[in-house]
Write a protein that holds these residues in place. Structure first.
Motif, mmCIF file in Angstrom:
data_model
loop_
_atom_site.group_PDB
_atom_site.id
_atom_site.type_symbol
_atom_site.label_atom_id
_atom_site.label_comp_id
_atom_site.label_asym_id
_atom_site.label_seq_id
_atom_site.Cartn_x
_atom_site.Cartn_y
_atom_site.Cartn_z
ATOM 1 N N GLU A 15 34.076 26.672 41.708
ATOM 2 C CA GLU A 15 35.059 27.189 42.610
ATOM 3 C C GLU A 15 35.330 28.501 42.498
ATOM 4 O O GLU A 15 35.692 29.070 41.227
ATOM 5 C CB GLU A 15 36.447 26.342 42.244
ATOM 6 C CG GLU A 15 37.638 26.987 42.983
ATOM 7 C CD GLU A 15 37.764 26.915 44.444
ATOM 8 O OE1 GLU A 15 37.736 28.220 44.763
ATOM 9 O OE2 GLU A 15 37.865 26.029 45.124
ATOM 10 N N ASP A 16 35.470 29.675 43.309
ATOM 11 C CA ASP A 16 35.610 31.027 43.022
ATOM 12 C C ASP A 16 36.986 31.228 42.830
ATOM 13 O O ASP A 16 37.347 32.427 42.530
ATOM 14 C CB ASP A 16 34.989 31.759 44.042
ATOM 15 C CG ASP A 16 35.779 31.605 45.478
ATOM 16 O OD1 ASP A 16 36.216 30.528 45.765
ATOM 17 O OD2 ASP A 16 35.690 32.663 46.090
ATOM 18 N N ASP A 17 38.099 30.463 43.288
ATOM 19 C CA ASP A 17 39.373 30.611 42.979
ATOM 20 C C ASP A 17 39.789 30.444 41.746
ATOM 21 O O ASP A 17 39.789 29.109 41.284
ATOM 22 C CB ASP A 17 40.200 29.935 43.940
ATOM 23 C CG ASP A 17 41.886 30.257 43.923
ATOM 24 O OD1 ASP A 17 42.380 30.519 42.739
ATOM 25 O OD2 ASP A 17 42.371 29.990 45.024
ATOM 26 N N GLU A 18 39.916 31.461 40.683
ATOM 27 C CA GLU A 18 40.038 31.259 39.185
ATOM 28 C C GLU A 18 41.227 30.194 38.938
ATOM 29 O O GLU A 18 41.186 29.608 38.195
ATOM 30 C CB GLU A 18 40.041 32.437 38.502
ATOM 31 C CG GLU A 18 38.344 33.109 38.699
ATOM 32 C CD GLU A 18 38.264 34.113 37.699
ATOM 33 O OE1 GLU A 18 39.112 34.379 36.602
ATOM 34 O OE2 GLU A 18 37.379 35.122 37.906
ATOM 35 N N ALA A 21 40.796 26.734 40.341
ATOM 36 C CA ALA A 21 39.819 26.185 39.101
ATOM 37 C C ALA A 21 40.620 25.858 37.890
ATOM 38 O O ALA A 21 40.399 24.675 37.433
ATOM 39 C CB ALA A 21 38.728 27.011 38.934
ATOM 40 N N HIS A 39 32.374 29.913 38.685
ATOM 41 C CA HIS A 39 32.804 30.629 39.939
ATOM 42 C C HIS A 39 31.987 31.345 40.797
ATOM 43 O O HIS A 39 32.513 31.606 41.712
ATOM 44 C CB HIS A 39 34.054 31.743 39.106
ATOM 45 C CG HIS A 39 34.793 31.183 38.162
ATOM 46 N ND1 HIS A 39 35.863 30.325 38.630
ATOM 47 C CD2 HIS A 39 35.297 31.512 37.012
ATOM 48 C CE1 HIS A 39 36.691 29.852 37.656
ATOM 49 N NE2 HIS A 39 36.392 30.665 36.589
#
Length: 237
Positions: A15-18, A21, A39
């Motif tokens: 998931e790139d939304d830190e 995530a 990420h």
């Protein structure tokens, strides 16, 4: 926190939304899971194949390589369940995700308890713990054999390449051979949710299973569509 017991299953979140995530990781770790996070989609395939987690939570839109591509590339090498997340609501994205081999598909934002419930259902089916001990675990239909204890199927003695979700659906239909199962029954059994009349995931999976078990997609004889009702697995063909 949900009071559940896990065997310390390992979950990989891509998931790139830190922030999302991190929140998801914290929630899952609080419920007894081991969690790894990635990420960047560029590293997705390598991380799945090297870590071999019990379940992958895979975002659709990622930098480097999108979730659909990652799912397609690992599906034949990674047998565990893949739960795909997306902020998009396009039905075609759902169909594509399922065609690439995703086991479930959840739109964002998803309440943590809903995500956990969907994960638990996938994990239970993946380890075979939903099959009661007294139930038959091996079904034979002439050239087709389906075994729930090993979660494998064979056609003419050759092992069939099935995703976890495809096996679940095949087993459900085969174990009710001779009886029409409605889409409502299938959704309730496999996903624990009510059928909304729009979701095409079952139809997509049936279309993928048919050629794998030697059924003609255009004139199916083994898994028949019963108009306005559901599907029938034919005991003898």
């Amino acid at each position: 926190m949900d009071n559940i017991t896990t065997a310390n299953e390992h979950i990989l979140i891509i998931e790139d939304d830190e922030r999302l995530a991190a929140l998801t990781r914290e929630y899952l770790e609080g419920n007894g899971f081991r969690v790894s996070v990635e990420h960047d989609g560029t590293n997705g395939v390598e991380r799945i194949l090297s870590l071999r987690p019990d379940l992958v939570i895979l975002d659709l839109m990622l930098p480097g390589e999108d979730g659909l591509s990652i799912c397609r590339r690992v599906r034949h090498q990674y047998p565990g369940p893949i739960l795909m997340l997306t902020a998009r609501t396009d039905d075609m994205d759902q169909v594509l995700g399922l065609e690439m081999g995703a086991d479930d598909y959840v739109p964002k934002p998803v309440p943590p308890r809903v995500l956990l419930a969907r994960m638990r259902a996938l994990l239970r089916r993946a380890d075979g713990s939903e099959t009661p001990e007294h139930e038959e675990t091996r079904l034979e239909f002439r050239d087709l054999v389906v075994d729930s204890s090993t979660r494998e199927a064979w056609l003419n003695g050759e092992r069939i390449d099935l995703t976890s979700a495809e096996f679940d659906l095949l087993w459900l239909l085969a174990s009710h051979a001779g009886r029409v199962l409605t889409r409502e029954e299938i959704f309730s059994a496999l996903r624990g949710i009510r059928y909304d009349g729009q979701d095409r995931s079952i139809d997509v999976r049936v279309s993928r299973i048919r050629p794998k078990i030697g059924d003609d997609p255009h004139q199916p004889q083994r898994i028949k569509t019963v108009r306005s009702k559901g599907y029938l697995f034919v005991r003898e063909i």
